[in-house]
Design a protein around this motif. Structure first.
Motif, PDB file in Angstrom:
ATOM      1  N   PRO A  50       0.825  -1.216   0.000  1.00  0.00           N
ATOM      2  CA  PRO A  50       0.000   0.000   0.000  1.00  0.00           C
ATOM      3  C   PRO A  50       0.863   1.272   0.000  1.00  0.00           C
ATOM      4  CG  PRO A  50       0.127  -0.875   2.219  1.00  0.00           C
ATOM      5  CD  PRO A  50       0.893  -1.832   1.326  1.00  0.00           C
ATOM      6  N   ILE A  51       1.688   1.435  -1.003  1.00  0.00           N
ATOM      7  CA  ILE A  51       2.651   2.544  -1.059  1.00  0.00           C
ATOM      8  C   ILE A  51       1.923   3.866  -1.280  1.00  0.00           C
ATOM      9  CG2 ILE A  51       4.656   3.476  -2.270  1.00  0.00           C
ATOM     10  CD1 ILE A  51       5.263   0.524  -3.073  1.00  0.00           C
ATOM     11  N   MET A  52       2.290   4.877  -0.480  1.00  0.00           N
ATOM     12  CA  MET A  52       1.648   6.180  -0.568  1.00  0.00           C
ATOM     13  C   MET A  52       2.534   7.253  -1.187  1.00  0.00           C
ATOM     14  SD  MET A  52      -0.536   6.556   2.894  1.00  0.00           S
ATOM     15  CE  MET A  52       0.375   5.679   4.133  1.00  0.00           C
ATOM     16  N   ASP A  53       3.831   6.994  -1.293  1.00  0.00           N
ATOM     17  CA  ASP A  53       4.729   8.049  -1.773  1.00  0.00           C
ATOM     18  C   ASP A  53       5.629   7.578  -2.918  1.00  0.00           C
ATOM     19  OD1 ASP A  53       6.337   6.326  -0.340  1.00  0.00           O
ATOM     20  OD2 ASP A  53       7.542   7.909   0.556  1.00  0.00           O
ATOM     21  N   LEU A  54       5.031   6.998  -3.940  1.00  0.00           N
ATOM     22  CA  LEU A  54       5.810   6.477  -5.059  1.00  0.00           C
ATOM     23  C   LEU A  54       6.702   7.528  -5.709  1.00  0.00           C
ATOM     24  CD1 LEU A  54       3.497   3.969  -6.918  1.00  0.00           C
ATOM     25  CD2 LEU A  54       5.794   3.546  -6.071  1.00  0.00           C
ATOM     26  N   ASP A  55       6.283   8.781  -5.704  1.00  0.00           N
ATOM     27  CA  ASP A  55       7.086   9.829  -6.335  1.00  0.00           C
ATOM     28  C   ASP A  55       8.443  10.008  -5.666  1.00  0.00           C
ATOM     29  OD1 ASP A  55       5.660  10.677  -8.597  1.00  0.00           O
ATOM     30  OD2 ASP A  55       4.241  11.735  -7.312  1.00  0.00           O
ATOM     31  N   ASN A  56       8.593   9.528  -4.452  1.00  0.00           N
ATOM     32  CA  ASN A  56       9.874   9.636  -3.748  1.00  0.00           C
ATOM     33  C   ASN A  56      10.814   8.474  -4.051  1.00  0.00           C
ATOM     34  OD1 ASN A  56       9.155  12.018  -2.456  1.00  0.00           O
ATOM     35  ND2 ASN A  56       8.080  10.914  -0.857  1.00  0.00           N
ATOM     36  N   LEU A  57      10.364   7.551  -4.892  1.00  0.00           N
ATOM     37  CA  LEU A  57      11.184   6.391  -5.218  1.00  0.00           C
ATOM     38  C   LEU A  57      12.344   6.791  -6.124  1.00  0.00           C
ATOM     39  CD1 LEU A  57      11.587   3.314  -5.072  1.00  0.00           C
ATOM     40  CD2 LEU A  57      10.120   3.125  -7.087  1.00  0.00           C
ATOM     41  N   VAL A  58      13.552   6.504  -5.665  1.00  0.00           N
ATOM     42  CA  VAL A  58      14.767   6.743  -6.446  1.00  0.00           C
ATOM     43  C   VAL A  58      15.380   5.381  -6.706  1.00  0.00           C
ATOM     44  CG1 VAL A  58      17.046   7.821  -6.441  1.00  0.00           C
ATOM     45  CG2 VAL A  58      15.113   8.971  -5.338  1.00  0.00           C
ATOM     46  N   VAL A  59      15.706   5.120  -7.978  1.00  0.00           N
ATOM     47  CA  VAL A  59      16.241   3.802  -8.321  1.00  0.00           C
ATOM     48  C   VAL A  59      17.631   3.933  -8.931  1.00  0.00           C
ATOM     49  CG1 VAL A  59      13.937   2.809  -8.619  1.00  0.00           C
ATOM     50  CG2 VAL A  59      15.133   3.774 -10.595  1.00  0.00           C
ATOM     51  N   PRO A  60      18.442   2.881  -8.816  1.00  0.00           N
ATOM     52  CA  PRO A  60      19.786   2.944  -9.405  1.00  0.00           C
ATOM     53  C   PRO A  60      19.715   2.930 -10.938  1.00  0.00           C
ATOM     54  CG  PRO A  60      19.368   0.766  -8.472  1.00  0.00           C
ATOM     55  CD  PRO A  60      18.204   1.629  -8.105  1.00  0.00           C
ATOM     56  N   ALA A  61      20.737   3.444 -11.581  1.00  0.00           N
ATOM     57  CA  ALA A  61      20.785   3.505 -13.045  1.00  0.00           C
ATOM     58  C   ALA A  61      20.715   2.126 -13.680  1.00  0.00           C
ATOM     59  CB  ALA A  61      22.056   4.223 -13.485  1.00  0.00           C
ATOM     60  N   SER A  62      21.071   1.095 -12.936  1.00  0.00           N
ATOM     61  CA  SER A  62      21.087  -0.272 -13.459  1.00  0.00           C
ATOM     62  C   SER A  62      19.690  -0.890 -13.563  1.00  0.00           C
ATOM     63  CB  SER A  62      21.945  -1.148 -12.554  1.00  0.00           C
ATOM     64  OG  SER A  62      21.394  -1.162 -11.243  1.00  0.00           O
ATOM     65  N   LEU A  63      18.675  -0.289 -12.904  1.00  0.00           N
ATOM     66  CA  LEU A  63      17.346  -0.902 -12.860  1.00  0.00           C
ATOM     67  C   LEU A  63      16.755  -1.016 -14.259  1.00  0.00           C
ATOM     68  CD1 LEU A  63      15.437  -1.984 -10.595  1.00  0.00           C
ATOM     69  CD2 LEU A  63      14.081   0.057 -11.000  1.00  0.00           C
ATOM     70  N   GLU A  64      16.224  -2.209 -14.562  1.00  0.00           N
ATOM     71  CA  GLU A  64      15.595  -2.460 -15.854  1.00  0.00           C
ATOM     72  C   GLU A  64      14.099  -2.700 -15.734  1.00  0.00           C
ATOM     73  OE1 GLU A  64      17.691  -5.763 -17.573  1.00  0.00           O
ATOM     74  OE2 GLU A  64      19.602  -4.692 -17.571  1.00  0.00           O
ATOM     75  N   LEU A  65      13.648  -3.191 -14.556  1.00  0.00           N
ATOM     76  CA  LEU A  65      12.239  -3.547 -14.408  1.00  0.00           C
ATOM     77  C   LEU A  65      11.739  -3.229 -13.001  1.00  0.00           C
ATOM     78  CD1 LEU A  65       9.716  -4.981 -15.587  1.00  0.00           C
ATOM     79  CD2 LEU A  65      10.690  -7.136 -14.754  1.00  0.00           C
ATOM     80  N   LEU A  66      10.628  -2.493 -12.935  1.00  0.00           N
ATOM     81  CA  LEU A  66       9.927  -2.199 -11.681  1.00  0.00           C
ATOM     82  C   LEU A  66       8.573  -2.884 -11.774  1.00  0.00           C
ATOM     83  CD1 LEU A  66       9.492  -0.672  -8.994  1.00  0.00           C
ATOM     84  CD2 LEU A  66       8.695   1.272 -10.363  1.00  0.00           C
ATOM     85  N   ILE A  67       8.260  -3.725 -10.793  1.00  0.00           N
ATOM     86  CA  ILE A  67       7.004  -4.472 -10.802  1.00  0.00           C
ATOM     87  C   ILE A  67       6.096  -3.946  -9.697  1.00  0.00           C
ATOM     88  CG2 ILE A  67       5.945  -6.759 -10.671  1.00  0.00           C
ATOM     89  CD1 ILE A  67       8.784  -7.889 -11.368  1.00  0.00           C
ATOM     90  N   LEU A  68       4.889  -3.541 -10.105  1.00  0.00           N
ATOM     91  CA  LEU A  68       3.906  -3.006  -9.156  1.00  0.00           C
ATOM     92  C   LEU A  68       2.577  -3.740  -9.273  1.00  0.00           C
ATOM     93  CD1 LEU A  68       4.604   0.806  -9.722  1.00  0.00           C
ATOM     94  CD2 LEU A  68       5.246  -0.551  -7.721  1.00  0.00           C
ATOM     95  N   ASN A  69       2.606  -5.024  -9.599  1.00  0.00           N
ATOM     96  CA  ASN A  69       1.384  -5.820  -9.748  1.00  0.00           C
ATOM     97  C   ASN A  69       0.562  -5.817  -8.475  1.00  0.00           C
ATOM     98  OD1 ASN A  69       2.062  -6.531 -12.363  1.00  0.00           O
ATOM     99  ND2 ASN A  69       3.114  -8.383 -11.727  1.00  0.00           N
ATOM    100  N   SER A  70      -0.747  -5.865  -8.654  1.00  0.00           N
ATOM    101  CA  SER A  70      -1.679  -5.943  -7.525  1.00  0.00           C
ATOM    102  C   SER A  70      -1.375  -4.904  -6.460  1.00  0.00           C
ATOM    103  CB  SER A  70      -1.638  -7.343  -6.893  1.00  0.00           C
ATOM    104  OG  SER A  70      -1.947  -8.309  -7.854  1.00  0.00           O
ATOM    105  N   SER A  71      -0.913  -3.754  -6.897  1.00  0.00           N
ATOM    106  CA  SER A  71      -0.593  -2.724  -5.918  1.00  0.00           C
ATOM    107  C   SER A  71      -1.878  -2.144  -5.352  1.00  0.00           C
ATOM    108  CB  SER A  71       0.278  -1.625  -6.524  1.00  0.00           C
ATOM    109  OG  SER A  71      -0.468  -0.894  -7.456  1.00  0.00           O
ATOM    110  N   LYS A  72      -1.792  -1.680  -4.137  1.00  0.00           N
ATOM    111  CA  LYS A  72      -2.954  -1.132  -3.449  1.00  0.00           C
ATOM    112  C   LYS A  72      -2.967   0.390  -3.583  1.00  0.00           C
ATOM    113  CE  LYS A  72      -2.530  -4.994  -0.313  1.00  0.00           C
ATOM    114  NZ  LYS A  72      -2.101  -5.449   0.989  1.00  0.00           N
TER     115      LYS A  72
END
Length: 132
Positions: A82-104
């Motif tokens: 149940p993430i409320m602050d997705l805009d604050n997510l910082v990911v490394p340059a290496s990231l290729e895939l972010l999975i948010l299935n069945s997110s609340k």
């Protein structure tokens, strides 16, 4: 949750650190995680993780997650939280895939986040199904 806290504490003891240095996959699915500090303790023992799943926990804030993500991470699964602050997510340059299935996360909020995230990280693919 107390068992999980104890488990993480035991994992980060010095005698275990050396065995975790080469860990490439970490799955902490449905572990009752709310506090990312515990995850930070675990990830501080290894920098080679390429797949991290924190799916189906109780994570509401991901702002501190970016500071702890391994530099070679390729896949991050935050499904079912149940993430409320997705805009604050910082990911490394290496990231290729972010999975948010069945997110609340409410659909309108998620849609806005996806537009902003894709602008900021055009190389990262995002998978989203079954939104709230």
């Amino acid at each position: 949750l107390r068992d999980f806290n104890r488990f993480i504490s035991q994992l980060v003891d010095n005698h275990v650190r050396e065995h975790m240095a080469d860990m490439r996959v970490v799955t902490l699915v449905n572990s009752g995680i709310r506090d990312l500090e515990l995850v930070n303790q675990l990830l501080s023992t290894t920098s080679n993780v390429v797949f991290l799943s924190l799916a189906d926990n109780e994570i509401t804030h991901v702002g501190s997650l970016g500071r702890m993500l391994p530099p070679h991470l390729k896949i991050l699964d935050l499904s079912g939280n149940p993430i409320m602050d997705l805009d604050n997510l910082v990911v490394p340059a290496s990231l290729e895939l972010l999975i948010l299935n069945s997110s609340k996360i409410p659909e309108e909020e998620l849609t806005g986040f996806l537009v902003r995230f894709r602008r900021r990280y055009p190389r990262v693919n995002v998978v989203v199904t079954d939104v709230a």
